[in-house]
Each structure stands twice: as C-alpha cells, then as structure tokens.
Write an enzyme that holds these catalytic residues in place. Structure first.
Site, PDB file in Angstrom:
ATOM      1  N   TYR A 165       0.826  -1.203   0.000  1.00 43.38           N
ATOM      2  CA  TYR A 165       0.000   0.000   0.000  1.00 43.38           C
ATOM      3  C   TYR A 165       0.867   1.262   0.000  1.00 43.38           C
ATOM      4  O   TYR A 165       0.657   2.171  -0.803  1.00 43.38           O
ATOM      5  CB  TYR A 165      -0.924   0.001   1.212  1.00 43.38           C
ATOM      6  CG  TYR A 165      -1.784   1.238   1.310  1.00 43.38           C
ATOM      7  CD1 TYR A 165      -2.884   1.403   0.476  1.00 43.38           C
ATOM      8  CD2 TYR A 165      -1.495   2.243   2.243  1.00 43.38           C
ATOM      9  CE1 TYR A 165      -3.676   2.547   0.553  1.00 43.38           C
ATOM     10  CE2 TYR A 165      -2.278   3.379   2.317  1.00 43.38           C
ATOM     11  CZ  TYR A 165      -3.371   3.521   1.481  1.00 43.38           C
ATOM     12  OH  TYR A 165      -4.145   4.650   1.556  1.00 43.38           O
ATOM     13  N   LYS A 169       1.263   4.198  -3.011  1.00 45.53           N
ATOM     14  CA  LYS A 169       0.948   5.620  -2.840  1.00 45.53           C
ATOM     15  C   LYS A 169       2.171   6.499  -3.121  1.00 45.53           C
ATOM     16  O   LYS A 169       2.034   7.628  -3.610  1.00 45.53           O
ATOM     17  CB  LYS A 169       0.409   5.875  -1.429  1.00 45.53           C
ATOM     18  CG  LYS A 169      -0.966   5.276  -1.187  1.00 45.53           C
ATOM     19  CD  LYS A 169      -2.003   5.815  -2.164  1.00 45.53           C
ATOM     20  CE  LYS A 169      -3.407   5.332  -1.836  1.00 45.53           C
ATOM     21  NZ  LYS A 169      -4.416   5.860  -2.779  1.00 45.53           N
TER      22      LYS A 169
END
Length: 246
Positions: A165, A169
């Site tokens: 994750y 990002k």
C-alpha cells in the site's frame, strides 16, 4: 448537456471517502459522475444521493478494466463534451505485510488499482479535461506514501510498514508530480491529497480507534477539486491543510 455546472468524475464513488467526495461536490452545484465497478452498489449510491436532489449520475467504471474506462469516457464525452474535474479516489489494500513478507501477488493487485488504474483513467479522460476551461485532477493519496515521512523514525504512522500500500501511494505521488509538470502549461492543475486516517473499509481489518469521519477526510479533495486558476499544482495537501513532503 450541462453547460454551466462543473462536470466531475469520482472513481470509487459508491462508498467511504469517495462517496462523501461525490456528495460534497454535488452540493456545490457540480454534475458528478459516481464511478464504481459494482453496478448494483453504484446505482444504489447514486440513487440515494439523487433523492436528496443532488445532480449525481452513476457510471460503471472499473479502473483495472481499460474497456470499462473507455466506455465511461465515451459516455461523458457524448453527454457533455468535456470533463472539468477528475478525482482518482479508487484504491485498495491487498495484504498488509512488511516488505520482507510481501508477496508479489499482493503487490501486483495493489498496483493494478492504486497506480495502473490511475494512469488508465487519467489518460482516457485527459482529452476531455483538455476541453475544460479549468481542468483539475485530484489524486487521493496518503501520508503513508510520503518517502520523506517514511524515512523519519519519529513518524509513528509510517512505522506500520504496509509495503504494498505505502509503495503504491509513493508511486502515485510521483505520477502526480509528473502529470503536473507535463500539463502545467495547458492549465491542468494536478495535486495529491491525504484525507487522513478514516473509518472506512480500506482499513482492511486494521483496528480503527482514532479513525476519523470519512466526511471530514473528503473535504481536502473537494477543496482541491474546486481551486481557482491561481491555485497550486504539484502539491501534496493533508486533511489539516498542511503541505506534506513528497
């Protein structure tokens, strides 16, 4: 055809922060396309907002399916001829392991939505954005994707080490800057926002104490979606108004 109101597309708009972004932009008078991959849930979410006299329209859009993205872009073009604001909100978590335990399968799944999906949608809708008098792109990112913050041992949140994750990002943040630089002279403003830690399904089973209201997290995305021609580009703004380091 909507000639005076802002034409907006929000991906992942049927739930969580995305749904609040749709709601808040519609309350500011925009015609908002609520993009969602699940037809039943997407239509239900759009219908619920429509019953509040908000100008919201469901469009099926799976950011990992280029054909569905192209069909959605064709629909917006036929109906309006332009797009004023694109909010790339759709995102997933696929495994919360640290880097040493991360599987390539989870990494690929996360990047398919959080990175490749953003590129697919942005590039498909860019011709319509270029027809807008004030085109805006807002990428919903996370402070956990800030490499500067990840490198700071005193930042507690980034010690969670959710490799798939967080790295997705970070990649999204880099793309934000690259798009902003490329499109700057065309007047397309491209920014990233961090809505903060909110009580949504994205937490993927993580404990939620301290998680805030998703409606509050949506506000920063809405603010950047509606900035004027004197507004910033290539900026990473947090939910408190602070500028985050890339």
């Amino acid at each position: 055809m909507h000639t005076t109101s802002k034409i907006v597309l929000v991906t992942g708009g049927n739930k969580g922060i995305g749904n609040h972004i749709v709601n808040q932009l519609a309350r500011q008078g925009a015609h908002v396309y609520l993009g969602a991959r699940d037809v039943r849930r997407g239509r239900a979410a759009a219908d619920l907002l429509g019953k509040q006299n908000l100008d919201v329209e469901f469009v099926r859009l799976d950011v990992t399916d280029a054909a569905s993205v192209a069909t959605a872009a064709e629909h917006v073009e036929e109906a309006n001829g332009r797009l004023d604001v694109l909010v790339n909100n759709a995102a997933i978590t696929s495994g919360l392991e640290p880097a040493s335990a991360m599987t390539t399968g989870n990494l690929r799944r996360t990047y398919e939505t959080n990175v490749f999906g953003v590129v697919t949608v942005t590039n498909a809708f860019l011709p319509l954005l270029r027809r807008s008098a004030s085109p805006r792109i807002v990428n919903v990112s996370s402070g956990m994707g800030s490499i500067s913050l990840m490198a700071d041992p005193d930042v507690e949140l980034t010690k969670m080490n959710q490799a798939a994750y967080q790295s997705s990002k970070a990649a999204l943040n880099a793309l934000t800057v690259l798009y902003a630089n490329e499109l700057r002279d065309e007047g397309v403003k491209v920014n990233a926002v961090c809505p903060g830690y909110r009580a949504t399904e994205l937490n993927g089973g993580l404990p939620t104490p301290g998680a805030g209201d998703p409606a509050d997290g949506a506000k920063v995305a809405v603010r950047m979606a509606m900035i004027g021609d004197d507004g910033p580009t290539a900026q990473f703004l947090g939910d408190t108004g602070a500028i985050y380091p890339w």
